[in-house]
Design an enzyme around this catalytic site. Structure first.
Site, PDB file in Angstrom:
ATOM      1  N   LYS A 210       0.869  -1.189   0.000  1.00  0.00           N
ATOM      2  CA  LYS A 210       0.000   0.000   0.000  1.00  0.00           C
ATOM      3  C   LYS A 210       0.891   1.220   0.000  1.00  0.00           C
ATOM      4  O   LYS A 210       1.761   1.358   0.868  1.00  0.00           O
ATOM      5  CB  LYS A 210      -0.897  -0.011   1.238  1.00  0.00           C
ATOM      6  CG  LYS A 210      -1.611   1.295   1.530  1.00  0.00           C
ATOM      7  CD  LYS A 210      -2.696   1.099   2.581  1.00  0.00           C
ATOM      8  CE  LYS A 210      -2.532   2.061   3.727  1.00  0.00           C
ATOM      9  NZ  LYS A 210      -3.651   1.963   4.692  1.00  0.00           N
TER      10      LYS A 210
ATOM     11  N   LYS B 240       1.126   5.278   0.305  1.00  0.00           N
ATOM     12  CA  LYS B 240       0.489   6.539   0.666  1.00  0.00           C
ATOM     13  C   LYS B 240       0.658   7.489  -0.510  1.00  0.00           C
ATOM     14  O   LYS B 240       1.741   7.537  -1.117  1.00  0.00           O
ATOM     15  CB  LYS B 240       1.155   7.141   1.910  1.00  0.00           C
ATOM     16  CG  LYS B 240       0.915   6.367   3.178  1.00  0.00           C
ATOM     17  CD  LYS B 240      -0.532   6.421   3.567  1.00  0.00           C
ATOM     18  CE  LYS B 240      -0.764   5.697   4.872  1.00  0.00           C
ATOM     19  NZ  LYS B 240      -2.154   5.799   5.311  1.00  0.00           N
TER      20      LYS B 240
ATOM     21  N   ASP C 238      -3.396   4.863  -0.754  1.00  0.00           N
ATOM     22  CA  ASP C 238      -4.178   5.443   0.333  1.00  0.00           C
ATOM     23  C   ASP C 238      -3.928   6.944   0.357  1.00  0.00           C
ATOM     24  O   ASP C 238      -2.794   7.377   0.538  1.00  0.00           O
ATOM     25  CB  ASP C 238      -3.759   4.823   1.680  1.00  0.00           C
ATOM     26  CG  ASP C 238      -4.588   5.361   2.843  1.00  0.00           C
ATOM     27  OD1 ASP C 238      -4.326   4.944   3.992  1.00  0.00           O
ATOM     28  OD2 ASP C 238      -5.516   6.166   2.600  1.00  0.00           O
TER      29      ASP C 238
ATOM     30  N   GLU D 200      -7.836   4.138  -1.589  1.00  0.00           N
ATOM     31  CA  GLU D 200      -8.398   4.266  -0.249  1.00  0.00           C
ATOM     32  C   GLU D 200      -8.608   5.732   0.108  1.00  0.00           C
ATOM     33  O   GLU D 200      -7.680   6.548  -0.026  1.00  0.00           O
ATOM     34  CB  GLU D 200      -7.466   3.606   0.774  1.00  0.00           C
ATOM     35  CG  GLU D 200      -8.012   3.538   2.173  1.00  0.00           C
ATOM     36  CD  GLU D 200      -7.048   2.877   3.144  1.00  0.00           C
ATOM     37  OE1 GLU D 200      -6.008   2.363   2.702  1.00  0.00           O
ATOM     38  OE2 GLU D 200      -7.341   2.887   4.348  1.00  0.00           O
TER      39      GLU D 200
ATOM     40  N   ASP E 247     -12.169   4.377   4.486  1.00  0.00           N
ATOM     41  CA  ASP E 247     -11.517   4.189   5.784  1.00  0.00           C
ATOM     42  C   ASP E 247     -12.145   5.189   6.749  1.00  0.00           C
ATOM     43  O   ASP E 247     -13.125   4.872   7.436  1.00  0.00           O
ATOM     44  CB  ASP E 247      -9.998   4.404   5.607  1.00  0.00           C
ATOM     45  CG  ASP E 247      -9.218   4.488   6.913  1.00  0.00           C
ATOM     46  OD1 ASP E 247      -7.975   4.640   6.858  1.00  0.00           O
ATOM     47  OD2 ASP E 247      -9.831   4.419   7.985  1.00  0.00           O
TER      48      ASP E 247
ATOM     49  N   LYS F 147     -11.222  -0.704  10.822  1.00  0.00           N
ATOM     50  CA  LYS F 147     -10.315  -0.422  11.937  1.00  0.00           C
ATOM     51  C   LYS F 147     -11.159  -0.364  13.204  1.00  0.00           C
ATOM     52  O   LYS F 147     -11.982   0.547  13.370  1.00  0.00           O
ATOM     53  CB  LYS F 147      -9.617   0.922  11.763  1.00  0.00           C
ATOM     54  CG  LYS F 147      -8.597   0.979  10.652  1.00  0.00           C
ATOM     55  CD  LYS F 147      -8.019   2.390  10.574  1.00  0.00           C
ATOM     56  CE  LYS F 147      -7.014   2.513   9.466  1.00  0.00           C
ATOM     57  NZ  LYS F 147      -6.570   3.919   9.312  1.00  0.00           N
TER      58      LYS F 147
ATOM     59  N   GLY G  17      -4.671  -0.628   9.883  1.00  0.00           N
ATOM     60  CA  GLY G  17      -3.740  -0.550  11.013  1.00  0.00           C
ATOM     61  C   GLY G  17      -3.536   0.888  11.453  1.00  0.00           C
ATOM     62  O   GLY G  17      -3.731   1.820  10.672  1.00  0.00           O
TER      63      GLY G  17
HETATM   64  O1  LIG Z   1       0.413  -0.729   9.307  1.00  0.00           O
HETATM   65  C1  LIG Z   1      -0.096   0.097  10.075  1.00  0.00           C
HETATM   66  O2  LIG Z   1      -0.450  -0.127  11.249  1.00  0.00           O
HETATM   67  C2  LIG Z   1      -0.364   1.497   9.518  1.00  0.00           C
HETATM   68  C3  LIG Z   1      -1.237   1.394   8.311  1.00  0.00           C
HETATM   69  C4  LIG Z   1      -1.570   2.775   7.831  1.00  0.00           C
HETATM   70  O3  LIG Z   1      -1.130   3.204   6.790  1.00  0.00           O
HETATM   71  N1  LIG Z   1      -2.341   3.496   8.638  1.00  0.00           N
HETATM   72  C5  LIG Z   1      -2.679   4.852   8.241  1.00  0.00           C
HETATM   73  C6  LIG Z   1      -4.027   4.861   7.602  1.00  0.00           C
HETATM   74  O4  LIG Z   1      -4.486   5.917   7.192  1.00  0.00           O
HETATM   75  O5  LIG Z   1      -4.606   3.765   7.435  1.00  0.00           O
HETATM   76  C7  LIG Z   1      -2.510   5.752   9.423  1.00  0.00           C
HETATM   77  C8  LIG Z   1      -1.239   6.028   9.799  1.00  0.00           C
HETATM   78  C9  LIG Z   1      -0.978   6.867  10.882  1.00  0.00           C
HETATM   79  C10 LIG Z   1      -2.037   7.364  11.607  1.00  0.00           C
HETATM   80  C11 LIG Z   1      -3.341   7.076  11.222  1.00  0.00           C
HETATM   81  C12 LIG Z   1      -3.589   6.250  10.117  1.00  0.00           C
END
Ligand SMILES: O=C(O)CCC(=O)N[C@@H](C(=O)O)c1ccccc1
Length: 368
Positions: free
Chosen positions: A161, A163, A189, A214, A239, A263, A291
């Protein structure tokens, strides 16, 4: 089961590398853990709120405050408390879903440990291990990104994934596709970084056969996502917009998403997360487990959730070493791209006292 007291514990967990998203850069996690002590067992929950209200309106100091002043006292007043009633007891308090999740999860963990039942079985898991994806932050350059992705593929992750944000989207996706081929499971994402006016730019991602885009738009713009879904061919995944089974049903009915990232912290707990899973399955909508850079406490619960039948896409359930050099539980270690679902009672893991003490920044005991 009688609650005798609750501990709020803050831990500071440095990240192995900065993690950059469209809303900021994380260098460490300031984590709030909840430990529920009852007359039969104790249980742990992890609050996934970040230090600042940038991903959602919640932030860790507010979570501690709302737990201390409102949520924990409300539980103390409840008779014959069971985990499946926590959501009902707390329903009158608006929002603060991450705080509620941590509290409900800790009560659920205590209850299951007392009864010797694993969380995975309680939730309806059908798998003994889950395939793991990994989330890759925004980088300073494409070569740096390709090095990071190469390392995660070598580590065995089955899905990447990326960002994205305006100015960092088509070029990095194209570079990853060209370097690692068409077979790589790849998704992006945006964390709400785009608007409907960016539909043309987002449509330029369509040729790369992504699993999903996402949360491209604002979390409140469900109709905008439904309009965007008619302008791009890549499936839209939500999300931040999905805060409950009801909002999931509404988003699906409006055609705002074809995939949902579940989540538990964002939706108020693992029991609501299961309800969202059930709603999505009934509508033929695939789900995967998101996550929030959890420690082994939250990670254990997420891996259990990811083993339910509707979780048909790899989640952001990475190994502990994706984020932390030392976890506060036994580390989750990738095995051929999979993590094993804990089989012990409750979470199946518990903090290791030496590790926990080494990262604890504060503890607070609340008697009930
Ligand atoms: O692998 C993990 O736990 C992080 C996955 C991830 O990218 N989380 C993002 C999201 O937007 O989903 C996130 C990161 C930091 C804080 C909030 C959300």
């Amino acid at each position: 089961m009688k609650l005798t007291g609750i501990e709020l514990r803050r831990v500071g967990m440095p990240l192995v590398a900065p993690f950059r998203t469209s809303f900021g850069v994380q260098h460490e996690r300031d984590v709030l853990l909840v430990r529920v002590v009852t007359d039969q067992a104790e249980g742990w929950g992890e609050c996934v709120a970040m230090g600042d209200p940038l991903y959602s309106p919640e932030y860790v100091d507010a979570a501690a405050d709302v737990l201390r002043r409102f949520l924990i006292p409300a539980l103390g007043d409840a008779d014959r408390l069971t985990a499946d009633r926590v959501g009902h007891v707390l329903h009158g308090f608006k929002g603060h879903r991450m705080a509620k999740c941590a509290l409900e999860a800790a009560v659920l963990d205590a209850e299951l440990r007392a009864e010797g039942r694993p969380l995975a079985r309680e939730l309806g898991a059908v798998r003994d291990s889950v395939p793991c994806g990994v989330s890759v932050g925004i980088m300073d350059s494409v070569p740096e990104l390709l090095d990071a992705v190469s390392g995660y593929i070598d580590a065995g992750y089955v899905r990447i994934k990326l960002k994205i944000e305006p100015g960092w989207d088509v070029e990095p996706v194209r570079a990853v596709r060209e370097r690692f081929g068409d077979e790589l499971l790849l998704q992006v994402d945006a964390n709400t970084a785009y608007t409907l006016a960016d539909a043309g730019q987002l449509a330029r991602l369509d040729p790369f056969d992504l699993l999903l885009i996402e949360q491209p738009l604002d979390e409140e713009d469900v109709l905008g996502h439904a309009q965007l879904a008619k302008l791009v061919t890549t499936p839209i995944c939500l999300d931040e917009s999905i805060t409950s089974a009801a909002t999931a049903a509404a988003a699906i009915s409006l055609g705002a998403c074809r995939i949902v990232n579940i989540k538990p912290g964002r939706v108020g707990g693992y029991l609501e997360a299961r309800r969202i899973h059930d709603v999505c399955m009934a509508h033929g909508i695939a789900v995967w487990c998101g996550g929030m850079l959890e420690t082994g406490i939250g990670r254990a619960a997420n891996v259990a959730l990811a083993a339910l039948p509707g979780f048909t896409l790899p989640g952001d359930t990475s190994a502990s070493d994706r984020y932390f050099s030392t976890d506060i539980t036994e580390p989750f270690v990738l095995d051929a791209g999979y993590l094993t679902v804990p089989t012990g009672p409750g979470l199946g893991v518990a903090p290791l006292s030496d590790q926990l003490d080494a990262v604890t920044t504060s503890t607070e005991w609340i008697s009930l």
